[in-house]
Structure formats: C-alpha cells, structure tokens
Motif scaffolding. Structure first.
Motif, PDB file in Angstrom:
ATOM      1  N   LEU A   1      -1.288  -8.957  -6.569  1.00 63.42           N
ATOM      2  CA  LEU A   1      -2.081  -9.173  -7.774  1.00 63.42           C
ATOM      3  C   LEU A   1      -1.610  -8.269  -8.905  1.00 63.42           C
ATOM      4  N   GLY A   2      -0.884  -7.222  -8.577  1.00 63.31           N
ATOM      5  CA  GLY A   2      -0.420  -6.229  -9.560  1.00 63.31           C
ATOM      6  C   GLY A   2      -0.483  -4.863  -8.904  1.00 63.31           C
ATOM      7  N   LEU A   3       0.112  -3.861  -9.544  1.00 65.17           N
ATOM      8  CA  LEU A   3       0.221  -2.559  -8.887  1.00 65.17           C
ATOM      9  C   LEU A   3      -0.758  -1.522  -9.441  1.00 65.17           C
ATOM     10  N   SER A   4      -1.723  -1.970 -10.288  1.00 65.43           N
ATOM     11  CA  SER A   4      -2.688  -1.000 -10.825  1.00 65.43           C
ATOM     12  C   SER A   4      -3.605  -0.498  -9.733  1.00 65.43           C
ATOM     13  N   CYS A   5      -3.935   0.787  -9.825  1.00 62.31           N
ATOM     14  CA  CYS A   5      -4.822   1.397  -8.833  1.00 62.31           C
ATOM     15  C   CYS A   5      -5.666   2.452  -9.536  1.00 62.31           C
ATOM     16  N   ASN A   6      -6.876   2.667  -9.033  1.00 62.04           N
ATOM     17  CA  ASN A   6      -7.733   3.695  -9.615  1.00 62.04           C
ATOM     18  C   ASN A   6      -7.564   5.044  -8.918  1.00 62.04           C
ATOM     19  N   TYR A   7      -6.686   5.123  -7.910  1.00 62.60           N
ATOM     20  CA  TYR A   7      -6.376   6.393  -7.242  1.00 62.60           C
ATOM     21  C   TYR A   7      -4.919   6.733  -7.494  1.00 62.60           C
ATOM     22  N   GLU A   8      -4.532   7.970  -7.161  1.00 63.04           N
ATOM     23  CA  GLU A   8      -3.140   8.390  -7.367  1.00 63.04           C
ATOM     24  C   GLU A   8      -2.618   9.120  -6.145  1.00 63.04           C
ATOM     25  N   CYS A   9      -2.387   8.405  -5.071  1.00 60.24           N
ATOM     26  CA  CYS A   9      -1.882   9.050  -3.854  1.00 60.24           C
ATOM     27  C   CYS A   9      -0.477   9.606  -4.138  1.00 60.24           C
ATOM     28  N   SER A  10      -0.246  10.867  -3.782  1.00 60.69           N
ATOM     29  CA  SER A  10       1.028  11.498  -4.162  1.00 60.69           C
ATOM     30  C   SER A  10       2.209  10.899  -3.405  1.00 60.69           C
ATOM     31  N   TYR A  11       1.952  10.240  -2.259  1.00 59.09           N
ATOM     32  CA  TYR A  11       3.077   9.667  -1.501  1.00 59.09           C
ATOM     33  C   TYR A  11       3.133   8.143  -1.607  1.00 59.09           C
ATOM     34  N   CYS A  12       2.349   7.571  -2.541  1.00 61.05           N
ATOM     35  CA  CYS A  12       2.252   6.102  -2.611  1.00 61.05           C
ATOM     36  C   CYS A  12       3.619   5.465  -2.837  1.00 61.05           C
TER      37      CYS A  12
ATOM     38  N   GLU B   1      -4.676  -1.426  -6.104  1.00 61.64           N
ATOM     39  CA  GLU B   1      -5.992  -1.563  -5.500  1.00 61.64           C
ATOM     40  C   GLU B   1      -6.473  -2.979  -5.826  1.00 61.64           C
ATOM     41  N   PRO B   2      -6.534  -3.859  -4.825  1.00 64.14           N
ATOM     42  CA  PRO B   2      -6.841  -5.273  -5.111  1.00 64.14           C
ATOM     43  C   PRO B   2      -8.172  -5.468  -5.823  1.00 64.14           C
ATOM     44  N   LEU B   3      -9.141  -4.571  -5.597  1.00 60.44           N
ATOM     45  CA  LEU B   3     -10.451  -4.768  -6.222  1.00 60.44           C
ATOM     46  C   LEU B   3     -10.442  -4.445  -7.721  1.00 60.44           C
ATOM     47  N   VAL B   4      -9.379  -3.782  -8.187  1.00 63.97           N
ATOM     48  CA  VAL B   4      -9.200  -3.611  -9.636  1.00 63.97           C
ATOM     49  C   VAL B   4      -9.019  -4.999 -10.276  1.00 63.97           C
TER      50      VAL B   4
ATOM     51  N   LYS C   1     -11.674  -9.938 -10.963  1.00 60.42           N
ATOM     52  CA  LYS C   1     -11.887 -11.184 -11.727  1.00 60.42           C
ATOM     53  C   LYS C   1     -10.864 -12.250 -11.354  1.00 60.42           C
ATOM     54  N   THR C   2      -9.750 -11.829 -10.818  1.00 64.64           N
ATOM     55  CA  THR C   2      -8.743 -12.795 -10.364  1.00 64.64           C
ATOM     56  C   THR C   2      -8.859 -13.029  -8.857  1.00 64.64           C
ATOM     57  N   LEU C   3      -9.066 -11.932  -8.127  1.00 62.48           N
ATOM     58  CA  LEU C   3      -9.111 -12.021  -6.665  1.00 62.48           C
ATOM     59  C   LEU C   3     -10.193 -13.002  -6.202  1.00 62.48           C
ATOM     60  N   GLN C   4     -11.371 -12.916  -6.814  1.00 63.41           N
ATOM     61  CA  GLN C   4     -12.492 -13.738  -6.323  1.00 63.41           C
ATOM     62  C   GLN C   4     -12.210 -15.244  -6.464  1.00 63.41           C
ATOM     63  N   PRO C   5     -11.902 -15.728  -7.693  1.00 65.78           N
ATOM     64  CA  PRO C   5     -11.640 -17.181  -7.775  1.00 65.78           C
ATOM     65  C   PRO C   5     -10.389 -17.619  -7.013  1.00 65.78           C
ATOM     66  N   LEU C   6      -9.383 -16.740  -6.955  1.00 63.94           N
ATOM     67  CA  LEU C   6      -8.152 -17.090  -6.235  1.00 63.94           C
ATOM     68  C   LEU C   6      -8.440 -17.293  -4.746  1.00 63.94           C
ATOM     69  N   ALA C   7      -9.157 -16.334  -4.149  1.00 60.58           N
ATOM     70  CA  ALA C   7      -9.435 -16.437  -2.708  1.00 60.58           C
ATOM     71  C   ALA C   7     -10.327 -17.643  -2.423  1.00 60.58           C
TER      72      ALA C   7
ATOM     73  N   ILE D   1      -6.323  -4.826   1.857  1.00 60.15           N
ATOM     74  CA  ILE D   1      -6.382  -3.377   2.084  1.00 60.15           C
ATOM     75  C   ILE D   1      -6.905  -2.735   0.807  1.00 60.15           C
ATOM     76  N   THR D   2      -7.968  -1.951   0.936  1.00 53.39           N
ATOM     77  CA  THR D   2      -8.625  -1.376  -0.232  1.00 53.39           C
ATOM     78  C   THR D   2      -8.942   0.090   0.018  1.00 53.39           C
ATOM     79  N   ASN D   3      -9.063   0.852  -1.090  1.00 46.45           N
ATOM     80  CA  ASN D   3      -9.500   2.245  -0.902  1.00 46.45           C
ATOM     81  C   ASN D   3     -11.023   2.331  -0.819  1.00 46.45           C
ATOM     82  N   GLY D   4     -11.712   1.229  -1.008  1.00 50.65           N
ATOM     83  CA  GLY D   4     -13.152   1.157  -0.767  1.00 50.65           C
ATOM     84  C   GLY D   4     -14.013   1.676  -1.909  1.00 50.65           C
ATOM     85  N   SER D   5     -13.391   2.247  -2.943  1.00 52.84           N
ATOM     86  CA  SER D   5     -14.186   2.914  -3.985  1.00 52.84           C
ATOM     87  C   SER D   5     -14.883   1.923  -4.914  1.00 52.84           C
ATOM     88  N   LEU D   6     -14.460   0.656  -4.912  1.00 56.19           N
ATOM     89  CA  LEU D   6     -15.048  -0.316  -5.851  1.00 56.19           C
ATOM     90  C   LEU D   6     -15.923  -1.354  -5.133  1.00 56.19           C
ATOM     91  N   LEU D   7     -16.250  -1.086  -3.885  1.00 56.03           N
ATOM     92  CA  LEU D   7     -17.100  -2.030  -3.145  1.00 56.03           C
ATOM     93  C   LEU D   7     -18.539  -1.948  -3.633  1.00 56.03           C
TER      94      LEU D   7
END
Ligand code: SF4
Ligand code: SF4
Length: 452
Positions: free
Chosen positions: A66-77, A117-120, A123-129, A144-150
């Motif tokens: 869906l894209g590579l945007s994420c709301n976290y910044e893992c140092s080894y990502c 983070e797919p939940l970022v 608006k696209t993930l929901q209608p697409l799925a 796979i999600t970091n769970g912070s936007l559930l």
C-alpha cells in the motif's frame, strides 16, 4: 560439500558425524544414516540472477504494497531508506482490480496487505480488502501491523473479513522500534480486544525480531507470555538482516559476540524457553525433514520465497516489485531496478535485482545452507557480509539442536572446507554447552515420540 561434525554423546564420549549439505545426508562415522531415509521427490529451484532473470506466473501468494509510510521509526527497519513511490489512494482500487483479475487465472491462496504500517492506509485498505473478499471468498487474508492504530471498529472488521494478523512487537527490546503501544492503556485495550477475538482461532501472532539489543528468545517469550498468556504464538523470531547503517549497528559486531549469541540461543532451545517461537520449530523440523527425505540443495530457493514465480509483490499502480519491502522507485544494490514489470503483462516480468544463493561465494559450502537458504536475495557488499554473518550465528544453534534431536549428540565443532572462523560453534570461551540430563530437546519431545 562434506562436513565432519564433532559432537558429544550423553556419556561424554566424542563422536564424529558426517554431513553433506548438498545431498542432505547425515551419517555416523561408519557411514550408517542416523535415521531411516525416504527420499522425497524434488524439483530444482529457479536460480535467479542478473543474467538469469526471475519470472512470475500462476500466482499463489499475492503481496499488495500500500506504500511505505509508517508512524513508527524502527532503527533496523528494512524499508527505512527505500524511496517511496506515489502513495496509494482509493481511486487506484478499481483500475488495480481490473488488472489483477485479468492477470490471475485462479484465486490466490493468500493475499497479504503490506505497509509501511498498513493501517496508515486505512482509507484504501478497507475498500480494497472488501472488494477482494467479494472476488475471492476463500482466500486467506493477512496483515502485519504495529497495532498502534487499532480500535474496536477496525478489530471487528478484521475479524469479520477473516484476516490473520501479525502484531509486530519485540517484547523487552521494543524500544528499538519506537513507542510501545502496550504501555498506553487505550492502545493496550484495543490490542487485547483484537487478540481475544483472533487468538482462539489461531489467527494472531506477536511477531518479534532478534537483534544485538534483543538477543534472548527466552526473555522475549517470557515478556510476551506475561502480557498475552502462556500460549502466545510468537512469529518471526529470526535475527535481523541489516539493510542500512541502523541495521548494521543492531547486528553482532565481534567474534565473541557471535559465539556468545550462539551459546545463548542453543541453551535456550534446549531448555524449552523458546518453545512458543515458530522459528525454532520451523527451522529445526525443516532440517530434520531435509535429512529424512534427502532433500538436495538444488531444490532450495531463497528463504523469503520471493524468487518463486508464484509469489508476487505489487503496488496499487500494478507495478511488480522484487518484494513487499521495496518500492517501484527503488534500485537494488546490484544497480538493477526493484520495479521488475507490470501486472498488465506478467509474462514480461524480469527480476534481475536478486541473486540466488548458488551465486554467492560462501553459501554452497556453508553447513547451515539447508536452514538459511541464502539470507536476503538482494543485499550486496558489506551489508550482505554482515547479514550472512548474522544468519550463520542465527542458524547454527538450530542446526545443532536438529542434530541433537536426530542423534542425541551435541555438536560443538564443524570441520570442512569453509570459513575457519565459523567452525568452532560455541567458541573456546564457552566450550561445549552444559549437557542437560534430558536427552531430548524439550520443544521437540512430543514430535519425536510421534515420529519414533
Ligand atoms: S549463513 Fe551466509 S553463507 Fe551460509 S547459507 Fe546463509 S547467507 Fe549463505
Ligand atoms: S528480498 Fe526477501 S529477505 Fe530481502 S527484504 Fe525482500 S522479502 Fe525480505
């Protein structure tokens, strides 16, 4: 390549075993196989390289980026320094679906929805799925999600849509990833709500990564069991591959670091303290199976499977990618584009960004080849070297555990024509790991009984 495995029996006697990583034979010194062998039927793997491009067709696993945007910044990502291409938006869905349905002859077995983070991209993930669920009612969906936007509504939706969810969390090493959603009471409640919905159906795992600052699988397991219960399923669990300087800093630096990690990993496996981590079961039993079926190395593809024709990664613009962790705007370290073709013409896809393990200098003569399967297929240079070193130390305890499982003997030294610094498994400082009174590795006790 043939190896001599020096091992200790339970009574302290030294034993010599012979192992061939190309033919998957493991024999006692007199040449007798350590277990009965029933040769399987294997096909040669596709060997992908810049001169022999990988192809796609007959898609079984579809990975949608869906894209590579994420709301976290893992140092080894592994996505940190990948240039993002145009973000997806809901207008991309219908053109994408039309290209997809033209390209696929049959429904895929599994569709994975990837970020960032797919939940970022909600608006696209929901209608697409929802659109894809209508088309493919029996296909497995995963995210796979970091769970912070559930939240409660999203949880209900994931449940209803039949998703399997991997929740990324490193347990005691979470601070390397960024904030800990489990320490925020509201986020904790939302995560536990999803966990309660999916756990009994085996549709949720907590995915943890091992790295220099998070080396103990026992500590990761204990930490996650405290929050999610004794029967938590822990996904991933392997040592990270380094994709940039941040990842490099999170790998093992010295020879002493390497042997210390191997000794710790092996000890924890023997004590059953990593029994909830799927990687332990998978790698050990995969090696055991390789011996029982005499699996030839020529049948081995890459560890992630993205070199296979039937695993396809695409973005919502229909661009076919090396894998879900890169974008159409990115170039592989070998100078070839990660954008390897288009969904509208799958037959023309050519993956030149990857290098099969058989084209790497050390892999064909590596004793953990059957477990490692060549690390990340697009890394090169010093990052490849560090990833290979980490992969060796990650896999050699699993190799030792599998050999102990098959023979009751504990390997401590591997002789053969390969790197000298890798032969002494646990190092002079650590010697042979303390033998436990239990002959069978606890995590595999049940399976051994069944198999006997
Ligand atoms: S540890 Fe390194 S040399 Fe061995 S198979 Fe893995 S990538 Fe290849
Ligand atoms: S090529 Fe495979 S191992 Fe490397 S980043 Fe992509 S999925 Fe991961």
């Amino acid at each position: 390549m043939k190896f001599q495995i020096h091992a200790l029996r339970q009574d302290g006697q030294k034993v010599l075993l012979h192992y061939d990583n190309q033919l998957s034979t493991l024999t006692w010194q007199d040449g007798t196989p350590v277990v009965p062998v029933q040769p399987g039927s294997f096909r040669d793997a596709t060997v992908v390289s810049v001169n022999q491009p990988g192809r796609k067709g007959q898609v079984r696993v579809l990975k949608i980026s869906l894209g590579l945007s994420c709301n976290y910044e893992c140092s080894y990502c592994n996505q940190r320094f990948v240039p993002d291409s145009d973000a997806s938006n809901p207008d991309d869905i219908e053109p994408f679906i039309s290209q997809l349905t033209d390209a696929l002859l049959e429904p895929p077995e599994r569709i994975e929805f990837w970020g960032g983070e797919p939940l970022v991209y909600w608006k696209t993930l929901q209608p697409l799925a929802e659109r894809l669920r209508g088309l493919y009612p029996d296909t497995q969906f995963s995210v796979i999600t970091n769970g912070s936007l559930l939240d409660a509504d999203k949880n209900e939706w994931f449940d209803r849509m039949g998703f399997s969810v991997g929740l990324s969390h490193d347990g005691p090493g979470q601070s390397t990833r960024g904030p800990d959603p489990l320490s925020d009471p509201e986020k904790f409640a939302d995560i536990m709500d999803l966990y309660a919905r999916l756990h009994s159906q085996g549709r949720i795992s907590i995915n943890a990564m091992v790295h220099a600052g998070n080396q103990s699988r026992a500590q990761i397991q204990a930490w996650l069991q405290q929050r999610f219960g004794q029967d938590v399923n822990i996904g991933e669990g392997a040592f990270i591959d380094p994709y940039d300087e941040g990842g490099l800093a999170a790998t093992l630096q010295t020879q002493q670091d390497h042997v210390r990690f191997r000794a710790l990993a092996y000890k924890e496996l023997r004590q059953g303290l990593a029994s909830r981590m799927s990687v332990a079961q998978q790698r050990i039993m995969d090696f055991v199976q390789s011996i029982r079926t005499a699996r030839p190395a020529s049948s081995l593809g890459q560890k992630c499977g993205m070199d296979k024709p039937n695993n396809l990664a695409v973005d919502l613009h229909g661009n076919v990618l090396t894998c879900q962790n890169v974008s159409a705007a990115a170039t592989a370290p070998n100078g070839q584009p990660h954008h390897i073709g288009h969904l509208s013409n799958l037959q023309a896809v050519k993956m030149r960004s990857a290098t099969h393990w058989s084209h790497r200098p050390d892999c064909p003569s590596c004793p953990v080849l059957q477990l490692c399967k060549g690390s990340c297929m697009f890394l090169q240079g010093h990052l490849w070297d560090a990833g290979c070193d980490a992969a060796y130390s990650d896999n050699v305890p699993f190799l030792a555990a599998a050999i102990e499982y098959l023979t009751g003997c504990i390997p401590y030294y591997i002789g053969g024509d390969f790197r000298d610094d890798r032969k002494d498994i646990f190092g002079q400082v650590h010697g042979v790991p303390e033998q436990s009174a239990r002959r069978v590795i606890p995590i595999l006790a049940y399976d051994r009984t069944v198999a006997a």
